[in-house]
Design a protein around this motif. Structure first.
Motif, PDB file in Angstrom:
ATOM      1  N   UNK A  15      10.043  13.493  11.826  1.00  0.00           N
ATOM      2  CA  UNK A  15       9.652  13.212  10.446  1.00  0.00           C
ATOM      3  C   UNK A  15      10.850  12.819   9.593  1.00  0.00           C
ATOM      4  N   UNK A  16      11.956  13.541   9.739  1.00  0.00           N
ATOM      5  CA  UNK A  16      13.171  13.198   8.996  1.00  0.00           C
ATOM      6  C   UNK A  16      13.678  11.813   9.384  1.00  0.00           C
ATOM      7  N   UNK A  17      13.625  11.498  10.672  1.00  0.00           N
ATOM      8  CA  UNK A  17      14.046  10.161  11.111  1.00  0.00           C
ATOM      9  C   UNK A  17      13.221   9.081  10.412  1.00  0.00           C
ATOM     10  N   UNK A  18      11.930   9.307  10.325  1.00  0.00           N
ATOM     11  CA  UNK A  18      11.071   8.298   9.716  1.00  0.00           C
ATOM     12  C   UNK A  18      11.293   8.184   8.216  1.00  0.00           C
ATOM     13  N   UNK A  19      11.541   9.306   7.549  1.00  0.00           N
ATOM     14  CA  UNK A  19      11.831   9.254   6.114  1.00  0.00           C
ATOM     15  C   UNK A  19      13.081   8.413   5.860  1.00  0.00           C
ATOM     16  N   UNK A  20      14.051   8.532   6.760  1.00  0.00           N
ATOM     17  CA  UNK A  20      15.297   7.774   6.602  1.00  0.00           C
ATOM     18  C   UNK A  20      15.159   6.319   7.033  1.00  0.00           C
ATOM     19  N   UNK A  21      14.193   6.019   7.869  1.00  0.00           N
ATOM     20  CA  UNK A  21      14.082   4.679   8.442  1.00  0.00           C
ATOM     21  C   UNK A  21      13.132   3.751   7.704  1.00  0.00           C
TER      22      UNK A  21
ATOM     23  N   UNK B 123       2.013   6.746   8.739  1.00  0.00           N
ATOM     24  CA  UNK B 123       2.935   6.956   9.843  1.00  0.00           C
ATOM     25  C   UNK B 123       2.752   8.392  10.298  1.00  0.00           C
ATOM     26  N   UNK B 124       3.063   8.645  11.559  1.00  0.00           N
ATOM     27  CA  UNK B 124       2.928   9.989  12.116  1.00  0.00           C
ATOM     28  C   UNK B 124       4.237  10.458  12.720  1.00  0.00           C
ATOM     29  N   UNK B 125       4.436  11.759  12.704  1.00  0.00           N
ATOM     30  CA  UNK B 125       5.567  12.372  13.398  1.00  0.00           C
ATOM     31  C   UNK B 125       5.088  13.689  14.011  1.00  0.00           C
ATOM     32  N   UNK B 126       5.360  13.885  15.302  1.00  0.00           N
ATOM     33  CA  UNK B 126       4.923  15.120  15.963  1.00  0.00           C
ATOM     34  C   UNK B 126       5.860  16.303  15.743  1.00  0.00           C
ATOM     35  N   UNK B 127       7.035  16.044  15.170  1.00  0.00           N
ATOM     36  CA  UNK B 127       8.012  17.112  14.933  1.00  0.00           C
ATOM     37  C   UNK B 127       8.685  16.907  13.581  1.00  0.00           C
ATOM     38  N   UNK B 128       9.280  17.963  13.079  1.00  0.00           N
ATOM     39  CA  UNK B 128      10.020  17.853  11.831  1.00  0.00           C
ATOM     40  C   UNK B 128      11.219  16.928  11.951  1.00  0.00           C
ATOM     41  N   UNK B 129      11.917  16.989  13.077  1.00  0.00           N
ATOM     42  CA  UNK B 129      13.086  16.123  13.287  1.00  0.00           C
ATOM     43  C   UNK B 129      12.656  14.663  13.274  1.00  0.00           C
TER      44      UNK B 129
ATOM     45  N   UNK C  47       0.857  -1.191   0.000  1.00  0.00           N
ATOM     46  CA  UNK C  47       0.000   0.000   0.000  1.00  0.00           C
ATOM     47  C   UNK C  47       0.884   1.229   0.000  1.00  0.00           C
ATOM     48  N   UNK C  48       0.459   2.299  -0.664  1.00  0.00           N
ATOM     49  CA  UNK C  48       1.245   3.531  -0.601  1.00  0.00           C
ATOM     50  C   UNK C  48       1.376   4.010   0.839  1.00  0.00           C
ATOM     51  N   UNK C  49       2.549   4.542   1.162  1.00  0.00           N
ATOM     52  CA  UNK C  49       2.815   5.002   2.521  1.00  0.00           C
ATOM     53  C   UNK C  49       2.782   6.523   2.584  1.00  0.00           C
ATOM     54  N   UNK C  50       2.128   7.018   3.623  1.00  0.00           N
ATOM     55  CA  UNK C  50       1.987   8.454   3.835  1.00  0.00           C
ATOM     56  C   UNK C  50       2.500   8.772   5.238  1.00  0.00           C
ATOM     57  N   UNK C  51       3.354   9.785   5.319  1.00  0.00           N
ATOM     58  CA  UNK C  51       3.848  10.275   6.601  1.00  0.00           C
ATOM     59  C   UNK C  51       3.186  11.620   6.878  1.00  0.00           C
ATOM     60  N   UNK C  52       2.537  11.737   8.030  1.00  0.00           N
ATOM     61  CA  UNK C  52       1.885  12.984   8.447  1.00  0.00           C
ATOM     62  C   UNK C  52       2.757  13.628   9.523  1.00  0.00           C
ATOM     63  N   UNK C  53       3.245  14.831   9.244  1.00  0.00           N
ATOM     64  CA  UNK C  53       4.080  15.561  10.194  1.00  0.00           C
ATOM     65  C   UNK C  53       3.324  16.810  10.629  1.00  0.00           C
TER      66      UNK C  53
ATOM     67  N   UNK D 162      11.819  21.733   5.927  1.00  0.00           N
ATOM     68  CA  UNK D 162      11.500  20.328   5.693  1.00  0.00           C
ATOM     69  C   UNK D 162      11.175  20.090   4.221  1.00  0.00           C
ATOM     70  N   UNK D 163      10.341  20.937   3.649  1.00  0.00           N
ATOM     71  CA  UNK D 163       9.960  20.795   2.236  1.00  0.00           C
ATOM     72  C   UNK D 163      11.198  20.858   1.347  1.00  0.00           C
ATOM     73  N   UNK D 164      12.057  21.837   1.589  1.00  0.00           N
ATOM     74  CA  UNK D 164      13.267  21.979   0.787  1.00  0.00           C
ATOM     75  C   UNK D 164      14.180  20.777   0.887  1.00  0.00           C
ATOM     76  N   UNK D 165      14.354  20.243   2.105  1.00  0.00           N
ATOM     77  CA  UNK D 165      15.212  19.076   2.304  1.00  0.00           C
ATOM     78  C   UNK D 165      14.636  17.845   1.619  1.00  0.00           C
ATOM     79  N   UNK D 166      13.345  17.633   1.772  1.00  0.00           N
ATOM     80  CA  UNK D 166      12.721  16.467   1.134  1.00  0.00           C
ATOM     81  C   UNK D 166      12.824  16.566  -0.382  1.00  0.00           C
ATOM     82  N   UNK D 167      12.548  17.745  -0.912  1.00  0.00           N
ATOM     83  CA  UNK D 167      12.604  17.941  -2.361  1.00  0.00           C
ATOM     84  C   UNK D 167      14.013  17.671  -2.896  1.00  0.00           C
ATOM     85  N   UNK D 168      15.016  18.137  -2.176  1.00  0.00           N
ATOM     86  CA  UNK D 168      16.402  17.995  -2.615  1.00  0.00           C
ATOM     87  C   UNK D 168      16.917  16.567  -2.434  1.00  0.00           C
TER      88      UNK D 168
END
Length: 158
Positions: free
Chosen positions: A68-74, A60-66, A32-38, A94-100
């Motif tokens: 959220x980054x951990x989850x994107x990497x994990x 998946x959920x993340x209460x903070x941007x930091x 299933x497609x995965x969605x992270x909500x930050x 966050x948007x800039x980092x994810x895009x890059x």
């Protein structure tokens, strides 16, 4: 690929940036497609989780941007919904980092904005695929998620 912007993520997740890239394959056991909500508001995260899971997404959920980054990497993430105004990390950063660093992850930025600056417009310029100002209808968000996931490139993040 440039990784200096992911320093908090690199420090938080064991392994090198290359092994993290390998872990971000874009597939899940359920396929299933995965969605992270930050979002720093628990009630918003819960509302979005329920709506997205009801539509068939792995959420998946993340209460903070930091976090959220951990989850994107994990784990593999197909789409990120991020609030722009958060206490620990600017959602625009966050948007800039994810895009890059993760160009195949689709990004939706949500924000109530400000009278002084249209944060949604700035998020779009930094790489958000879509922006949705608060308040918004859940039906609009679900339509946007479905559209972005249908039009995404290959599910591989690298």
């Amino acid at each position: 690929m440039h990784r200096s912007g992911l320093l908090p993520c690199v420090q938080a997740v064991e392994g090198s940036a290359e092994s993290m890239a390998t872990n971000c394959s874009g597939t899940t056991a359920t396929n299933r497609p995965t969605v992270l909500v930050i979002d720093d508001e628990a009630s918003i995260r819960q509302l979005l989780r329920e709506a997205l899971e009801g539509a068939g997404y792995q959420v998946w959920e993340a209460p903070t941007g930091i976090e959220g980054l951990r989850q994107v990497c994990a784990r593999p993430i197909d789409l990120v919904i991020t609030d722009i105004l958060m206490s620990d990390m600017d959602g625009l950063e966050m948007v800039g980092m994810l895009h890059r660093d993760f160009p195949n992850i689709r990004i939706i930025a949500i924000s109530g904005g400000s009278k002084d600056l249209d944060y949604c417009a700035v998020a779009k310029m930094l790489g958000a695929h879509e922006t949705i100002p608060k308040p918004f209808a859940l039906s609009r968000l679900l339509e946007t998620v479905a559209y972005l996931l249908e039009t995404r490139p290959s599910r591989k993040h690298f």
